[in-house]
Structure formats: structure tokens, C-alpha cells
Design a protein around this motif. Structure first.
Motif, mmCIF file in Angstrom:
data_model
loop_
_atom_site.group_PDB
_atom_site.id
_atom_site.type_symbol
_atom_site.label_atom_id
_atom_site.label_comp_id
_atom_site.label_asym_id
_atom_site.label_seq_id
_atom_site.Cartn_x
_atom_site.Cartn_y
_atom_site.Cartn_z
ATOM 1 N N LYS A 1 0.831 -1.210 0.000
ATOM 2 C CA LYS A 1 0.000 0.000 0.000
ATOM 3 C C LYS A 1 0.865 1.259 0.000
ATOM 4 N N ALA A 2 1.983 1.230 0.715
ATOM 5 C CA ALA A 2 2.901 2.372 0.713
ATOM 6 C C ALA A 2 3.466 2.590 -0.688
ATOM 7 N N ALA A 3 3.780 1.514 -1.380
ATOM 8 C CA ALA A 3 4.290 1.635 -2.744
ATOM 9 C C ALA A 3 3.242 2.264 -3.655
ATOM 10 N N LEU A 4 1.980 1.903 -3.440
ATOM 11 C CA LEU A 4 0.916 2.443 -4.274
ATOM 12 C C LEU A 4 0.642 3.918 -3.972
ATOM 13 N N ILE A 5 0.955 4.357 -2.768
ATOM 14 C CA ILE A 5 0.840 5.785 -2.463
ATOM 15 C C ILE A 5 1.904 6.561 -3.248
ATOM 16 N N VAL A 6 3.113 6.010 -3.270
ATOM 17 C CA VAL A 6 4.206 6.650 -4.004
ATOM 18 C C VAL A 6 3.942 6.607 -5.505
ATOM 19 N N GLU B 1 3.942 -4.089 -9.960
ATOM 20 C CA GLU B 1 4.460 -5.021 -8.954
ATOM 21 C C GLU B 1 3.757 -4.837 -7.612
ATOM 22 N N ALA B 2 3.449 -3.584 -7.269
ATOM 23 C CA ALA B 2 2.771 -3.324 -5.999
ATOM 24 C C ALA B 2 1.327 -3.837 -6.037
ATOM 25 N N HIS B 3 0.679 -3.694 -7.187
ATOM 26 C CA HIS B 3 -0.692 -4.231 -7.307
ATOM 27 C C HIS B 3 -0.671 -5.755 -7.207
ATOM 28 N N ARG B 4 0.315 -6.379 -7.837
ATOM 29 C CA ARG B 4 0.410 -7.837 -7.736
ATOM 30 C C ARG B 4 0.722 -8.240 -6.300
ATOM 31 N N ALA B 5 1.614 -7.505 -5.650
ATOM 32 C CA ALA B 5 1.959 -7.809 -4.257
ATOM 33 C C ALA B 5 0.728 -7.713 -3.366
ATOM 34 N N GLY C 1 -7.824 -14.665 1.719
ATOM 35 C CA GLY C 1 -9.021 -15.317 1.191
ATOM 36 C C GLY C 1 -9.966 -14.350 0.500
ATOM 37 N N GLU C 2 -9.483 -13.163 0.207
ATOM 38 C CA GLU C 2 -10.294 -12.142 -0.462
ATOM 39 C C GLU C 2 -10.031 -12.211 -1.972
ATOM 40 N N ASN C 3 -10.551 -13.264 -2.583
ATOM 41 C CA ASN C 3 -10.238 -13.545 -3.985
ATOM 42 C C ASN C 3 -10.686 -12.444 -4.937
ATOM 43 N N GLU C 4 -11.866 -11.881 -4.721
ATOM 44 C CA GLU C 4 -12.349 -10.843 -5.645
ATOM 45 C C GLU C 4 -11.456 -9.610 -5.583
ATOM 46 N N ASN C 5 -11.018 -9.217 -4.377
ATOM 47 C CA ASN C 5 -10.093 -8.087 -4.253
ATOM 48 C C ASN C 5 -8.749 -8.420 -4.887
ATOM 49 N N ALA C 6 -8.307 -9.642 -4.714
ATOM 50 C CA ALA C 6 -7.038 -10.072 -5.306
ATOM 51 C C ALA C 6 -7.128 -9.996 -6.832
ATOM 52 N N ILE C 7 -8.214 -10.512 -7.387
ATOM 53 C CA ILE C 7 -8.400 -10.488 -8.839
ATOM 54 C C ILE C 7 -8.358 -9.053 -9.364
ATOM 55 N N ARG C 8 -9.025 -8.145 -8.657
ATOM 56 C CA ARG C 8 -9.009 -6.734 -9.069
ATOM 57 C C ARG C 8 -7.584 -6.174 -9.095
ATOM 58 N N GLU C 9 -6.784 -6.522 -8.080
ATOM 59 C CA GLU C 9 -5.404 -6.034 -8.035
ATOM 60 C C GLU C 9 -4.572 -6.595 -9.185
ATOM 61 N N PHE C 10 -4.738 -7.872 -9.488
ATOM 62 C CA PHE C 10 -3.981 -8.471 -10.594
ATOM 63 C C PHE C 10 -4.390 -7.846 -11.932
ATOM 64 N N GLU C 11 -5.690 -7.638 -12.109
ATOM 65 C CA GLU C 11 -6.158 -7.012 -13.347
ATOM 66 C C GLU C 11 -5.651 -5.576 -13.468
ATOM 67 N N THR C 12 -5.583 -4.873 -12.343
ATOM 68 C CA THR C 12 -5.036 -3.511 -12.353
ATOM 69 C C THR C 12 -3.559 -3.542 -12.725
ATOM 70 N N ALA C 13 -2.831 -4.507 -12.205
ATOM 71 C CA ALA C 13 -1.414 -4.650 -12.569
ATOM 72 C C ALA C 13 -1.263 -4.819 -14.079
ATOM 73 N N ILE C 14 -2.144 -5.626 -14.672
ATOM 74 C CA ILE C 14 -2.091 -5.860 -16.118
ATOM 75 C C ILE C 14 -2.461 -4.588 -16.896
ATOM 76 N N GLU C 15 -3.429 -3.819 -16.374
ATOM 77 C CA GLU C 15 -3.781 -2.554 -17.027
ATOM 78 C C GLU C 15 -2.565 -1.631 -17.117
#
Length: 183
Positions: free
Chosen positions: A26-31, A37-41, A50-64
């Protein structure tokens, strides 16, 4: 980027480090909110929670933010595989392989999908490809042995389990080899 690397340092699958990994991502994403890499992390942390939907959103954002970020595609494939959504997992795995066609981890994952679907030929193909890319990849030998065990070729299963044991210390390889010898 430094914060994303901190995540990698903290993330050793021990739950006590999860909060630190989350804080670092989260600190990396503020910067830099566009740091893939921070979204994937952060997505990996969400997976552990166990928050799969939030995880999926972060991975998709990383790809964007980085369309050729094959690790994000592969991680999406892993999460869908864990959710037993094999078609989605295979789709994301294929996308990962289009970007990095020599990735043994993605071939292993694809093999696991086909193993779960009981498509022995496709599973075998993907495990054998992982072994071609990395002849000391014990996990691929282990799962290839599982196919032979399930299809009744016990001698080949034992041979593959023995090869797996040369390359890894996974207790499952010992158990599977013992089971094959009992049969």
C-alpha cells in the motif's frame, strides 16, 4: 519499486509477515499508484486473506498498467485454479504463455488444471513441457507420476516419483510413491 521489493522480502507465507507485506504494498501504491508489482503484491496478500475478488481486481489492475506483466496473468490463473474455475485458469495461463512461452511455472499450472479435469493427455503434455524447460523441476515429475498412477502405469509412476525425489523434498512424493508400490 523499492516498496514492491520490500513485499517480496516480507512475503514468506508466515502469517505474521502478511500485515507488513500489505503495508509495504500500500505504501508503494501511495508513491506510485501505477506500479504493477505493488498491485500484484497486494493481490497476493489478498489471496492469503481469502479475499479472492479483491485479489483479482489487483492483478487485473497490474495488467492494465503493464500489459506484458506475465506474472500477473499467471497469478490470475493460479487464483482461478484454486477456485476450481478451470476454464478461466486455462485462459489466463494461455495469456501468460503468449507473453513468456518458456515459463515452467505456467506449464505446471496448466498441467494441474488438466489433471483436475482428468484430461490426461493435455496434463501430460504440460508437465512434460515444464520438464523440458527445467529438467530438475521435481514438482513436474511428481504430477506426471500422478497421471501414471491414475492411469494404471505403476512402474512409470514409481520411476517418476523417484526422479521427483531427487529434485525436491516434498513429502507428497514419498507418499505417492509408497501408494504406487502398494498397488
Amino acid at each position: 519499486d523499492a516498496y514492491a521489493q520490500m513485499y517480496l522480502m516480507y512475503y514468506d507465507r508466515d502469517r505474521k509477515w502478511l500485515k507488513k507485506a500489505e503495508t509495504a504494498a500500500k505504501a508503494a501504491l501511495i508513491v506510485n499508484p501505477n506500479l504493477p508489482e505493488a498491485h500484484r503484491a497486494l493481490g497476493r496478500v489478498m489471496m492469503e486473506y481469502g479475499e479472492n475478488e479483491n485479489a483479482i481486481r489487483e492483478f487485473e489492475t497490474a495488467i492494465e498498467h503493464q500489459p506484458d506483466f506475465h506474472e500477473a496473468y499467471r497469478t490470475l490463473a493460479w487464483i482461478y485454479q484454486g477456485m476450481h474455475k478451470y476454464t478461466d485458469s486455462i485462459d489466463w495461463g494461455q495469456k501468460s504463455l503468449r507473453i513468456k512461452p518458456m515459463d515452467k511455472e505456467t506449464y505446471l499450472l496448466m498441467g494441474l488444471n488438466y489433471l483436475d479435469l482428468r484430461d490426461w493427455d493435455r496434463a501430460r503434455h504440460h508437465f512434460e513441457r515444464a520438464i523440458e524447460l527445467s529438467p530438475d523441476y521435481g514438482r513436474a515429475y511428481l504430477h506426471l507420476g500422478n497421471i501414471h498412477l491414475k492411469t494404471g502405469d505403476l512402474e512409470e509412476a514409481v520411476r517418476l516419483y523417484r526422479t521427483a525425489l531427487k529434485h525436491l523434498t516434498d513429502i507428497n512424493a514419498y507418499m505417492d510413491m509408497g501408494w504406487a508400490q502398494i498397488l
